[in-house]
Design a protein around this motif. Structure first.
Motif, PDB file in Angstrom:
ATOM      1  N   ALA A  57       0.760  -1.077   0.140  1.00 63.01           N
ATOM      2  CA  ALA A  57      -0.127  -0.081  -0.073  1.00 63.01           C
ATOM      3  C   ALA A  57       1.009   1.370   0.085  1.00 63.01           C
ATOM      4  N   ARG A  58       0.336   2.444  -0.355  1.00 59.69           N
ATOM      5  CA  ARG A  58       1.016   3.688  -0.292  1.00 59.69           C
ATOM      6  C   ARG A  58       0.823   4.176   1.125  1.00 59.69           C
ATOM      7  N   LYS A  59       1.756   4.813   1.726  1.00 64.43           N
ATOM      8  CA  LYS A  59       1.770   5.535   3.002  1.00 64.43           C
ATOM      9  C   LYS A  59       0.736   6.612   3.020  1.00 64.43           C
ATOM     10  N   ASP A  60       0.832   7.293   1.775  1.00 62.67           N
ATOM     11  CA  ASP A  60      -0.056   8.532   1.786  1.00 62.67           C
ATOM     12  C   ASP A  60      -1.438   8.235   1.705  1.00 62.67           C
ATOM     13  N   GLY A  61      -1.927   7.023   1.394  1.00 64.56           N
ATOM     14  CA  GLY A  61      -3.205   6.707   1.346  1.00 64.56           C
ATOM     15  C   GLY A  61      -3.685   6.498  -0.068  1.00 64.56           C
ATOM     16  N   PHE A  62      -3.171   7.131  -0.953  1.00 61.94           N
ATOM     17  CA  PHE A  62      -3.374   7.308  -2.396  1.00 61.94           C
ATOM     18  C   PHE A  62      -3.271   5.728  -3.005  1.00 61.94           C
ATOM     19  N   ALA A  63      -4.102   5.582  -4.151  1.00 57.91           N
ATOM     20  CA  ALA A  63      -4.426   4.154  -4.909  1.00 57.91           C
ATOM     21  C   ALA A  63      -2.791   3.999  -5.495  1.00 57.91           C
ATOM     22  N   LEU A  64      -2.581   2.713  -5.703  1.00 59.04           N
ATOM     23  CA  LEU A  64      -1.496   2.067  -6.398  1.00 59.04           C
ATOM     24  C   LEU A  64      -1.988   2.068  -7.771  1.00 59.04           C
ATOM     25  N   ILE A  65      -1.160   2.674  -8.560  1.00 63.37           N
ATOM     26  CA  ILE A  65      -1.537   2.793 -10.098  1.00 63.37           C
ATOM     27  C   ILE A  65      -0.713   1.688 -10.906  1.00 63.37           C
ATOM     28  N   ASP A  66      -1.537   0.778 -11.656  1.00 66.15           N
ATOM     29  CA  ASP A  66      -0.866  -0.091 -12.509  1.00 66.15           C
ATOM     30  C   ASP A  66      -1.587   0.175 -14.046  1.00 66.15           C
ATOM     31  N   GLY A  67      -0.711   0.883 -14.554  1.00 65.81           N
ATOM     32  CA  GLY A  67      -1.285   1.131 -16.074  1.00 65.81           C
ATOM     33  C   GLY A  67      -2.268   2.284 -16.138  1.00 65.81           C
ATOM     34  N   PRO A  68      -2.889   2.435 -17.104  1.00 70.10           N
ATOM     35  CA  PRO A  68      -3.880   3.613 -17.371  1.00 70.10           C
ATOM     36  C   PRO A  68      -5.274   3.230 -16.857  1.00 70.10           C
ATOM     37  N   TYR A  69      -5.583   2.223 -16.244  1.00 65.01           N
ATOM     38  CA  TYR A  69      -6.791   1.970 -15.845  1.00 65.01           C
ATOM     39  C   TYR A  69      -6.938   1.353 -14.466  1.00 65.01           C
ATOM     40  N   LYS A  70      -5.900   0.609 -14.089  1.00 61.87           N
ATOM     41  CA  LYS A  70      -6.018  -0.356 -12.817  1.00 61.87           C
ATOM     42  C   LYS A  70      -5.719   0.671 -11.591  1.00 61.87           C
ATOM     43  N   ARG A  71      -6.261   0.570 -10.616  1.00 54.01           N
ATOM     44  CA  ARG A  71      -6.158   1.471  -9.326  1.00 54.01           C
ATOM     45  C   ARG A  71      -6.461   0.528  -8.276  1.00 54.01           C
ATOM     46  N   SER A 115      -6.304  -0.072  -3.727  1.00 55.03           N
ATOM     47  CA  SER A 115      -5.641   0.573  -2.467  1.00 55.03           C
ATOM     48  C   SER A 115      -4.705  -0.361  -1.905  1.00 55.03           C
ATOM     49  N   ASN A 116      -4.794  -1.597  -2.228  1.00 50.67           N
ATOM     50  CA  ASN A 116      -4.055  -2.586  -1.670  1.00 50.67           C
ATOM     51  C   ASN A 116      -3.776  -3.686  -2.698  1.00 50.67           C
ATOM     52  N   VAL A 117      -2.401  -4.214  -2.651  1.00 47.55           N
ATOM     53  CA  VAL A 117      -2.048  -5.346  -3.730  1.00 47.55           C
ATOM     54  C   VAL A 117      -1.488  -6.568  -3.136  1.00 47.55           C
ATOM     55  N   PRO A 118      -2.004  -7.516  -2.746  1.00 51.91           N
ATOM     56  CA  PRO A 118      -1.521  -8.566  -1.967  1.00 51.91           C
ATOM     57  C   PRO A 118      -0.470  -9.454  -3.195  1.00 51.91           C
ATOM     58  N   SER A 119       0.622  -9.477  -2.803  1.00 52.14           N
ATOM     59  CA  SER A 119       2.068  -9.920  -3.380  1.00 52.14           C
ATOM     60  C   SER A 119       3.229  -9.688  -2.830  1.00 52.14           C
ATOM     61  N   PRO A 120       4.397 -10.631  -2.673  1.00 54.83           N
ATOM     62  CA  PRO A 120       5.539 -10.246  -2.219  1.00 54.83           C
ATOM     63  C   PRO A 120       6.255  -9.455  -3.152  1.00 54.83           C
ATOM     64  N   VAL A 121       5.949  -9.115  -4.622  1.00 49.01           N
ATOM     65  CA  VAL A 121       6.549  -8.342  -5.208  1.00 49.01           C
ATOM     66  C   VAL A 121       5.635  -7.360  -6.035  1.00 49.01           C
ATOM     67  N   LEU A 122       6.272  -5.964  -5.942  1.00 43.99           N
ATOM     68  CA  LEU A 122       5.355  -4.840  -6.555  1.00 43.99           C
ATOM     69  C   LEU A 122       6.112  -4.306  -7.726  1.00 43.99           C
ATOM     70  N   ASN A 123       5.468  -4.671  -9.009  1.00 48.79           N
ATOM     71  CA  ASN A 123       6.159  -3.957 -10.257  1.00 48.79           C
ATOM     72  C   ASN A 123       5.623  -2.539 -10.749  1.00 48.79           C
ATOM     73  N   ILE A 124       6.452  -1.834 -11.014  1.00 49.50           N
ATOM     74  CA  ILE A 124       6.088  -0.595 -11.200  1.00 49.50           C
ATOM     75  C   ILE A 124       6.524  -0.200 -12.701  1.00 49.50           C
ATOM     76  N   THR A 125       6.098  -0.351 -13.780  1.00 55.00           N
ATOM     77  CA  THR A 125       6.500  -0.220 -15.051  1.00 55.00           C
ATOM     78  C   THR A 125       6.351   0.957 -15.723  1.00 55.00           C
ATOM     79  N   HIS A 126       7.274   1.313 -16.467  1.00 51.17           N
ATOM     80  CA  HIS A 126       7.148   2.564 -17.143  1.00 51.17           C
ATOM     81  C   HIS A 126       7.038   3.797 -16.080  1.00 51.17           C
ATOM     82  N   ILE A 127       7.849   3.763 -15.083  1.00 54.30           N
ATOM     83  CA  ILE A 127       7.446   4.657 -14.046  1.00 54.30           C
ATOM     84  C   ILE A 127       7.151   5.981 -14.407  1.00 54.30           C
ATOM     85  N   ASN A 128       6.251   6.688 -13.706  1.00 53.70           N
ATOM     86  CA  ASN A 128       5.944   8.198 -13.975  1.00 53.70           C
ATOM     87  C   ASN A 128       5.937   8.946 -12.530  1.00 53.70           C
ATOM     88  N   ARG A 129       5.762  10.254 -12.876  1.00 56.45           N
ATOM     89  CA  ARG A 129       6.076  10.995 -11.616  1.00 56.45           C
ATOM     90  C   ARG A 129       4.720  10.968 -10.589  1.00 56.45           C
TER      91      ARG A 129
END
Length: 580
Positions: A26-40, A42-56
């Motif tokens: 999860a994000r500490k600031d409470g914002f949603a985790l962003i995965d691509g243009p559509y997926k949002r 608040s919590n992602v169950p996985s031992p690995v978090l992939n952030i592709t084509h990272i953006n500001r």
């Protein structure tokens, strides 16, 4: 974790426990985790978090939490910084106003690392004053800022194109706003309605792409060693520094003019850019003529002999910004390094050939020298000695270069504070730091401190109110000042001040003391000034006053310093390490 936009990031949370833990992100600031243009989410169950084509928009603090039903849950934070060149958004690119009306120009800035923002018109950097007011606002998102310029339309020179400029180590971006004077005989234009449209200057944020957009499904990667090692930052904080007199026979210091410590260091303010890696720019905090408060002097960072024999003088800040010198002073003896000063109408600098500090009077061109002492003097050094009578020293070298991180040629770092002229240098035989107090009037050596501080452990030093400060790094954007040694009381001060090198290559750092009442330039009342990647910057400072001419410290220093105080014959307190 630091990345640039469009790079890919994989965060891994390794866990152990019985029962086997479940991991979620999860994000500490409470914002949603962003995965691509559509997926949002608040919590992602996985031992690995992939952030592709990272953006500001991915910048922030990510928390992985492991839980198996047995409290407490285990957490680990990952701070992700995304670096990108400045983007400027302007809603109103054309702004009109009536005669003597005040108009406000506004630019939204997106940049990280944090940018230096300023305004230009007709090729000149605008300074805050009666006609122009400049305000910078930080938004809630760390890489977003707003810079506003307020202009009073008094004559035709106030019309034209204004540029809001944003600059960080990755690039420089200019947004333009056209200002014109309205005809009072015509009605004002109707107010716009609907969605606010912005004009973009600089690179826009790249499109959002998800993991599945660029990586087809395949077996999990068995080896994550390619992530590379993490760099461990060291600390330049040093306790229990010992102090001794280089020569107890020297006259000795008097009470200091002011007692203060640094409380905060403000944001850097851009003044000028020069395409030179090394160089120096100087101001006189106590000139003989009040008009000289407006003057600025510069020295070249070139290695050619003729470049080290010229001191450039500029009548005011406007001439300095446009690089139009009003006078060039030719020097008989060349200067060495960029850590030199102008004080009380004279140029003080180090000359390597004679291993001496040189005083060059700007009005009379009189040249005087002080040889660097190497220990106790057999006979008193002659004040105001003529340089031609001083021969080159023979024998082993006494000094070594300061601040190797800067990559320059600084042997002596001259400094001015509320108490006058100082010189900081490093002794070759033991890498100790040597600090000398000098009389600017007759170039007399007043006192010298031999400090067991290895100069290689700090990146730069300066003196404020008789306190020696050290900066941890000059090649890192965000660093700290964690060493402060009071030269008058021999006490280490508890301090940890954030300091920033916006362009990661500071090769000169100086201090200009609190403003003299005669100073009419409008500069801050005391500031640091630097040469950072060719950018000349100032930093306003805030002080904490600790009293005026404090009484002498108690005979015993606090036990945590690991030192005790002994009385020397001259009355100066000297700290020495107790024998074990």
């Amino acid at each position: 974790v630091i990345l640039k936009e469009k790079e890919n990031l994989m965060l891994t949370c390794a866990t152990s426990g019985d029962p086997k833990p479940t991991v979620s992100w999860a994000r500490k600031d409470g914002f949603a985790l962003i995965d691509g243009p559509y997926k949002r989410a608040s919590n992602v169950p996985s031992p690995v978090l992939n952030i592709t084509h990272i953006n500001r928009v991915h910048m922030g603090t990510y928390i992985c939490e492991a839980f198996n039903g047995v409290p407490p849950n285990a957490t680990q934070e990952f701070i992700v910084h995304v670096y990108f060149s400045p983007t400027i958004l302007v809603a109103d690119t054309v702004v009109g106003g009536y005669h003597r009306e005040t108009v406000m120009l506004e630019c939204k800035v997106e940049a990280w690392p944090r940018a230096v923002n300023y305004w230009e018109k007709d090729g000149r950097v605008l300074a805050a004053g009666p006609k122009h007011k400049i305000v910078e606002v930080e938004e809630s998102i760390q890489y977003k800022f707003i810079t506003r310029l307020t202009v009073t339309l008094q004559d035709r020179r106030d019309e034209g194109t204004y540029y809001c400029v944003s600059k960080n180590e990755l690039g420089i971006t200019r947004g333009n706003i056209q200002v014109f004077k309205r005809d009072p005989n015509r009605p004002p234009p109707p107010k716009t309605s609907g969605k606010l449209e912005f004009e973009y200057f600089g690179d826009r944020s790249p499109e959002l792409l998800g993991f599945e957009d660029i990586c087809p499904k395949r077996d999990p990667c068995p080896d994550c060693a390619s992530m590379g090692p993490l760099r461990c930052e060291g600390s330049a904080r040093i306790f229990g520094v010992g102090i001794s007199a280089l020569d107890p026979s020297l006259p000795g210091i008097t009470n200091r003019t002011e007692d203060c410590t640094l409380e905060t260091i403000g944001k850097p303010v851009f003044k000028r850019y020069t395409p030179d890696e090394h160089g120096g720019w100087l101001m006189d905090p106590e000139p003989r003529d009040p008009e000289d408060f407006h003057k600025i002097w510069t020295t070249s960072g070139g290695t050619a002999l003729n470049e080290k024999k010229i001191l450039y003088e500029f009548a005011d800040e406007d001439k300095y910004r446009t690089a139009v010198s009003t006078k060039n002073h030719s020097l008989e003896l060349p200067f060495t390094g960029s850590a030199n000063v102008i004080y009380n109408g004279s140029f003080f600098y180090f000359n390597e050939e004679k291993e001496a500090i040189v005083k060059f009077d700007l009005a009379t061109r009189d040249l005087r020298c002080l040889s660097i002492p190497t220990g106790r003097q057999r006979k008193r050094m002659v004040p105001n000695q003529e340089c031609r009578r001083l021969e080159r020293k023979v024998g082993p070298e006494f000094l070594t270069k300061l601040y190797p991180e800067m990559g320059g040629n600084i042997f002596v770092d001259l400094s001015i504070d509320e108490n006058g002229l100082w010189a900081i240098m490093a002794m070759k035989e033991n890498n100790n730091t040597l600090v000398m107090k000098l009389s600017a009037w007759n170039l007399e050596l007043i006192w010298a401190w031999n400090i067991t501080l290895n100069h290689n452990l700090v990146a730069d030093m300066f003196i404020v109110c008789g306190v020696l400060y050290a900066v941890d790094r000059t090649d890192a954007r965000d660093t700290k000042i964690r060493l402060a040694l009071d030269l008058y009381t021999h006490q280490m001060l508890e301090i940890e001040l954030p300091f920033t090198n916006p362009f990661r290559h500071t090769t000169m750092l100086g201090y200009n003391p609190r403003r003299d009442p005669r100073d009419g330039t409008g500069r801050p009342g005391g500031f640091l000034y630097t040469w950072d990647g060719g950018n000349q910057l100032t930093y306003p400072v805030k002080y904490h006053d600790i009293g005026y001419k404090e009484p002498a410290p108690p005979p015993t220093d606090p036990p945590e310093t690991g030192a005790y105080t002994d009385r020397s014959p001259s009355g100066l307190q000297i700290e020495t390490k107790p024998e074990s």
